[in-house]
Design a protein around this motif. Structure first.
Motif, PDB file in Angstrom:
ATOM      1  N   GLY A  29      34.401  58.395  52.509  1.00 27.21           N
ATOM      2  CA  GLY A  29      33.866  58.823  53.484  1.00 27.21           C
ATOM      3  C   GLY A  29      34.868  59.720  54.371  1.00 27.21           C
ATOM      4  N   ASN A  30      35.213  59.505  55.851  1.00 26.74           N
ATOM      5  CA  ASN A  30      36.240  60.434  56.733  1.00 26.74           C
ATOM      6  C   ASN A  30      37.695  59.096  56.083  1.00 26.74           C
ATOM      7  OD1 ASN A  30      33.918  61.933  57.490  1.00 26.74           O
ATOM      8  ND2 ASN A  30      33.473  60.114  59.133  1.00 26.74           N
ATOM      9  N   VAL A  31      37.879  58.725  55.262  1.00 27.13           N
ATOM     10  CA  VAL A  31      39.119  58.246  55.542  1.00 27.13           C
ATOM     11  C   VAL A  31      39.008  57.557  54.088  1.00 27.13           C
ATOM     12  CG1 VAL A  31      40.777  56.256  56.625  1.00 27.13           C
ATOM     13  CG2 VAL A  31      39.340  57.131  58.023  1.00 27.13           C
ATOM     14  N   PHE A  32      39.902  58.143  53.171  1.00 27.96           N
ATOM     15  CA  PHE A  32      40.243  57.731  51.715  1.00 27.96           C
ATOM     16  C   PHE A  32      41.916  57.178  51.220  1.00 27.96           C
ATOM     17  CE2 PHE A  32      38.830  61.970  51.456  1.00 27.96           C
ATOM     18  CZ  PHE A  32      39.603  62.393  50.630  1.00 27.96           C
ATOM     19  N   THR A  33      41.650  56.943  50.442  1.00 28.88           N
ATOM     20  CA  THR A  33      43.012  57.288  50.137  1.00 28.88           C
ATOM     21  C   THR A  33      42.900  57.283  47.839  1.00 28.88           C
ATOM     22  OG1 THR A  33      44.254  55.538  51.679  1.00 28.88           O
ATOM     23  CG2 THR A  33      45.263  55.997  49.303  1.00 28.88           C
ATOM     24  N   ILE A  34      43.920  58.241  47.445  1.00 29.46           N
ATOM     25  CA  ILE A  34      43.911  58.801  46.048  1.00 29.46           C
ATOM     26  C   ILE A  34      45.069  58.327  45.394  1.00 29.46           C
ATOM     27  CG2 ILE A  34      43.513  60.554  44.711  1.00 29.46           C
ATOM     28  CD1 ILE A  34      41.825  62.108  46.055  1.00 29.46           C
ATOM     29  N   ASP A  35      45.077  57.590  44.682  1.00 27.79           N
ATOM     30  CA  ASP A  35      46.612  56.730  43.915  1.00 27.79           C
ATOM     31  C   ASP A  35      46.043  57.050  42.823  1.00 27.79           C
ATOM     32  OD1 ASP A  35      48.945  54.930  44.521  1.00 27.79           O
ATOM     33  OD2 ASP A  35      47.708  54.039  43.752  1.00 27.79           O
ATOM     34  N   PHE A  36      47.401  57.300  42.666  1.00 33.52           N
ATOM     35  CA  PHE A  36      47.892  57.461  40.697  1.00 33.52           C
ATOM     36  C   PHE A  36      49.257  57.573  40.382  1.00 33.52           C
ATOM     37  CE2 PHE A  36      47.079  61.438  42.961  1.00 33.52           C
ATOM     38  CZ  PHE A  36      48.130  62.213  42.042  1.00 33.52           C
ATOM     39  N   TRP A  37      49.734  57.090  38.931  1.00 37.62           N
ATOM     40  CA  TRP A  37      50.413  57.260  38.304  1.00 37.62           C
ATOM     41  C   TRP A  37      50.186  58.686  37.670  1.00 37.62           C
ATOM     42  CZ3 TRP A  37      55.040  55.481  39.276  1.00 37.62           C
ATOM     43  CH2 TRP A  37      55.474  53.346  39.760  1.00 37.62           C
ATOM     44  N   ILE A  38      51.792  58.938  37.526  1.00 39.40           N
ATOM     45  CA  ILE A  38      51.552  60.445  36.268  1.00 39.40           C
ATOM     46  C   ILE A  38      52.595  60.915  36.223  1.00 39.40           C
ATOM     47  CG2 ILE A  38      51.756  62.462  38.966  1.00 39.40           C
ATOM     48  CD1 ILE A  38      50.151  64.955  36.902  1.00 39.40           C
ATOM     49  N   ALA A  39      53.175  61.469  35.137  1.00 42.06           N
ATOM     50  CA  ALA A  39      53.777  61.395  33.762  1.00 42.06           C
ATOM     51  C   ALA A  39      53.934  63.226  33.127  1.00 42.06           C
ATOM     52  CB  ALA A  39      55.011  60.137  32.585  1.00 42.06           C
ATOM     53  N   PRO A  40      54.471  64.655  34.241  1.00 44.34           N
ATOM     54  CA  PRO A  40      54.132  65.507  33.386  1.00 44.34           C
ATOM     55  C   PRO A  40      54.894  65.364  31.914  1.00 44.34           C
ATOM     56  CG  PRO A  40      54.073  65.867  36.194  1.00 44.34           C
ATOM     57  CD  PRO A  40      54.235  64.732  35.251  1.00 44.34           C
ATOM     58  N   ALA A  41      54.009  66.033  31.102  1.00 47.67           N
ATOM     59  CA  ALA A  41      54.875  66.264  29.804  1.00 47.67           C
ATOM     60  C   ALA A  41      55.495  68.092  29.859  1.00 47.67           C
ATOM     61  CB  ALA A  41      54.115  66.546  28.090  1.00 47.67           C
ATOM     62  N   LYS A  96      58.854  64.728  32.650  1.00 42.42           N
ATOM     63  CA  LYS A  96      58.803  63.508  31.261  1.00 42.42           C
ATOM     64  C   LYS A  96      58.939  61.977  32.632  1.00 42.42           C
ATOM     65  CE  LYS A  96      59.537  66.414  27.717  1.00 42.42           C
ATOM     66  NZ  LYS A  96      60.673  66.927  26.657  1.00 42.42           N
ATOM     67  N   GLN A  97      59.023  61.715  33.094  1.00 41.90           N
ATOM     68  CA  GLN A  97      58.753  60.498  34.180  1.00 41.90           C
ATOM     69  C   GLN A  97      57.780  59.844  35.302  1.00 41.90           C
ATOM     70  OE1 GLN A  97      62.835  60.492  35.783  1.00 41.90           O
ATOM     71  NE2 GLN A  97      61.366  59.985  37.984  1.00 41.90           N
ATOM     72  N   TRP A  98      57.288  58.821  34.990  1.00 47.14           N
ATOM     73  CA  TRP A  98      56.229  58.090  35.676  1.00 47.14           C
ATOM     74  C   TRP A  98      56.698  58.708  37.262  1.00 47.14           C
ATOM     75  CZ3 TRP A  98      52.355  58.294  33.925  1.00 47.14           C
ATOM     76  CH2 TRP A  98      51.776  57.941  32.127  1.00 47.14           C
ATOM     77  N   SER A  99      55.951  58.948  37.985  1.00 43.63           N
ATOM     78  CA  SER A  99      56.147  58.787  39.394  1.00 43.63           C
ATOM     79  C   SER A  99      53.828  58.892  40.043  1.00 43.63           C
ATOM     80  CB  SER A  99      56.267  60.385  39.526  1.00 43.63           C
ATOM     81  OG  SER A  99      57.542  60.437  39.749  1.00 43.63           O
ATOM     82  N   ARG A 100      54.639  57.829  41.581  1.00 49.22           N
ATOM     83  CA  ARG A 100      53.128  57.353  40.970  1.00 49.22           C
ATOM     84  C   ARG A 100      52.709  57.969  43.026  1.00 49.22           C
ATOM     85  NH1 ARG A 100      52.037  50.953  43.079  1.00 49.22           N
ATOM     86  NH2 ARG A 100      49.253  51.585  43.397  1.00 49.22           N
ATOM     87  N   VAL A 101      51.302  59.217  43.314  1.00 47.17           N
ATOM     88  CA  VAL A 101      51.254  60.048  44.573  1.00 47.17           C
ATOM     89  C   VAL A 101      50.433  59.281  44.856  1.00 47.17           C
ATOM     90  CG1 VAL A 101      50.433  62.286  45.104  1.00 47.17           C
ATOM     91  CG2 VAL A 101      52.069  62.050  42.511  1.00 47.17           C
ATOM     92  N   THR A 102      50.384  58.649  46.101  1.00 48.39           N
ATOM     93  CA  THR A 102      49.446  58.444  47.352  1.00 48.39           C
ATOM     94  C   THR A 102      48.985  59.278  47.842  1.00 48.39           C
ATOM     95  OG1 THR A 102      50.740  56.172  46.442  1.00 48.39           O
ATOM     96  CG2 THR A 102      48.862  56.440  48.374  1.00 48.39           C
ATOM     97  N   CYS A 103      48.048  59.669  48.986  1.00 48.67           N
ATOM     98  CA  CYS A 103      47.277  60.701  49.607  1.00 48.67           C
ATOM     99  C   CYS A 103      46.605  59.709  50.666  1.00 48.67           C
ATOM    100  CB  CYS A 103      46.935  61.953  48.514  1.00 48.67           C
ATOM    101  SG  CYS A 103      46.907  63.270  50.156  1.00 48.67           S
ATOM    102  N   LEU A 104      46.332  60.130  51.728  1.00 48.30           N
ATOM    103  CA  LEU A 104      45.921  59.592  52.768  1.00 48.30           C
ATOM    104  C   LEU A 104      45.018  60.697  53.331  1.00 48.30           C
ATOM    105  CD1 LEU A 104      44.471  57.391  54.518  1.00 48.30           C
ATOM    106  CD2 LEU A 104      46.662  57.364  55.353  1.00 48.30           C
ATOM    107  N   LEU A 189      61.421  52.306  38.771  1.00 46.97           N
ATOM    108  CA  LEU A 189      60.001  53.172  38.036  1.00 46.97           C
ATOM    109  C   LEU A 189      59.574  52.188  36.890  1.00 46.97           C
ATOM    110  CD1 LEU A 189      61.482  56.346  39.252  1.00 46.97           C
ATOM    111  CD2 LEU A 189      58.908  55.483  40.345  1.00 46.97           C
ATOM    112  N   PRO A 190      58.574  52.836  36.418  1.00 47.01           N
ATOM    113  CA  PRO A 190      58.501  52.253  34.675  1.00 47.01           C
ATOM    114  C   PRO A 190      59.115  52.840  33.896  1.00 47.01           C
ATOM    115  CG  PRO A 190      56.989  53.186  35.579  1.00 47.01           C
ATOM    116  CD  PRO A 190      57.667  52.632  37.090  1.00 47.01           C
ATOM    117  N   ALA A 191      59.469  51.857  32.952  1.00 46.16           N
ATOM    118  CA  ALA A 191      59.408  52.846  31.473  1.00 46.16           C
ATOM    119  C   ALA A 191      59.436  53.802  31.208  1.00 46.16           C
ATOM    120  CB  ALA A 191      59.660  51.896  29.818  1.00 46.16           C
ATOM    121  N   LEU A 192      61.165  55.023  30.604  1.00 48.17           N
ATOM    122  CA  LEU A 192      60.243  56.308  30.585  1.00 48.17           C
ATOM    123  C   LEU A 192      58.657  56.699  29.311  1.00 48.17           C
ATOM    124  CD1 LEU A 192      63.858  58.069  29.914  1.00 48.17           C
ATOM    125  CD2 LEU A 192      61.929  57.877  32.181  1.00 48.17           C
ATOM    126  N   PRO A 193      58.280  57.584  30.039  1.00 43.07           N
ATOM    127  CA  PRO A 193      57.021  57.342  28.521  1.00 43.07           C
ATOM    128  C   PRO A 193      57.123  57.699  27.282  1.00 43.07           C
ATOM    129  CG  PRO A 193      56.545  59.540  29.953  1.00 43.07           C
ATOM    130  CD  PRO A 193      57.910  58.641  30.815  1.00 43.07           C
TER     131      PRO A 193
END
Length: 249
Positions: A29-41, A96-104, A189-193
Motif C-alpha cells: 500500500g502507501n505505507v509499509f514496513t520491510i524488516d529482516f535480519w541479514i548476515a553477509p558472507a 559475517k554478523q547478523w544485522s537487522r534492517v528495517t525500512c519504512l 545482537l545474536p550470536a555470529l552465524p
C-alpha cells in the motif's frame, strides 16, 4: 543454517533465489514496513536485491528493490514519476554478523531506514504512492543480468546474495517500524552465524613429486556444489627441489 530465531536461509552467491509469483506476492500500500535480519558472507559484485519486485530494464520503471551493494550499503530503490529514486545507508553492514534492517515507506511523510534499531538514513520528502510492479517478487538475486565492474563491464551477470537471511517480513502501516526501533535499540545482537571457513585450496600438504594429478580441491560447500564430477581440479607440482605448484581449480 542456524538463524536469529530457528533456521535461516543461506544463499550461495551464485544461483540460489526465491521467486514469489506476482499473483501470490503481497500488494504494498502507501505505507509499509520491510524488516529482516541479514548476515553477509561476502558483498555482491553488483548491487543485489535482498527483496525486489520491479520492472524489466527496458520498461517504464515500476516497483521497488531493497538491495545490498558491493561495499555493504543497504539501498532502497523505488519507482516514482517514471524514474528510479533511491536512498542509501551511509554506513555499511558488517560481514559475517547478523544485522537487522528495517525500512519504512510512507507515501505522504517520507522514507526511513534503520539498522539494529538506529536510523541510518531519513528522507522527509513525500515519495507519493508506490508505482506497483506487475512482475514476480524476487529474493536473493537479480531477476535479470546486470553490469558488474568487478567482472567485465561489457558482459552482464546475475548478481546473487552470498548471505544468511532470516525473518523477512513486509508489514502494512508504520506502527511496526516504531515498535522495532524501540525494542531493537536496547537488544543485544545474536550470536555470529555459523559460516564455513573459506580458504583457497592448494592441494595436499607436504612435498609433491614432479607431475600432474587430478585432485578434488574443496573450498566451501556452496562453491563445491556447483561442479560436476569428483575430480574437476588438477594440481601440477615440480618436485621437492622446487616446491611450487600450479593449481587448475
Amino acid at each position: 543454517i542456524p538463524g536469529v530465531e530457528g533456521g535461516a536461509v543461506l544463499f550461495n552467491g551464485f544461483t540460489s533465489r526465491i521467486v514469489v509469483p506476482v499473483d501470490q506476492a503481497p500488494r504494498l500500500g502507501n505505507v509499509f514496513t520491510i524488516d529482516f535480519w541479514i548476515a553477509p558472507a561476502s558483498f555482491p559484485k553488483s548491487p543485489c536485491p535482498i527483496l525486489c519486485q520491479q520492472s524489466t530494464p527496458n520498461a517504464i520503471p515500476s516497483g521497488f528493490s531493497m538491495e545490498l551493494d558491493v561495499h555493504g550499503h543497504v539501498i532502497f530503490r523505488y519507482a516514482q514519476g517514471g524514474k528510479w529514486q533511491r536512498i542509501s545507508s551511509l554506513s555499511t553492514l558488517n560481514l559475517k554478523q547478523w544485522s537487522r534492517v528495517t525500512c519504512l515507506y510512507d507515501a505522504k511523510k517520507g522514507i526511513q531506514m534503520a539498522v539494529n534499531g538506529k536510523i541510518v538514513i531519513k528522507s522527509d520528502n513525500a515519495p507519493g504512492p508506490l508505482q506497483q510492479s506487475q512482475n514476480d517478487m524476487w529474493i536473493g538475486r537479480t531477476p535479470y543480468k546486470v553490469v558488474s565492474q568487478y567482472e567485465n563491464d561489457s558482459i552482464s551477470i546475475f548478481s546473487s546474495l552470498d548471505a544468511g537471511l532470516d525473518n523477512l517480513c513486509i508489514v502494512k502501516g508504520a506502527k511496526a517500524f516504531g515498535e522495532i526501533l524501540k525494542t531493537q535499540s536496547k537488544a543485544t545482537l545474536p550470536a555470529l552465524p555459523d559460516f564455513e571457513e573459506r580458504k583457497l585450496p592448494s592441494g595436499p600438504k607436504g612435498d609433491m613429486a614432479f607431475g600432474a594429478w587430478y585432485i578434488p580441491l574443496k573450498y566451501y560447500k556452496q562453491w563445491d556444489e556447483q561442479w560436476r564430477g569428483e575430480t574437476p581440479d588438477v594440481v601440477v607440482a615440480f618436485g621437492k627441489e622446487n616446491p611450487s605448484r600450479v593449481v587448475f581449480w
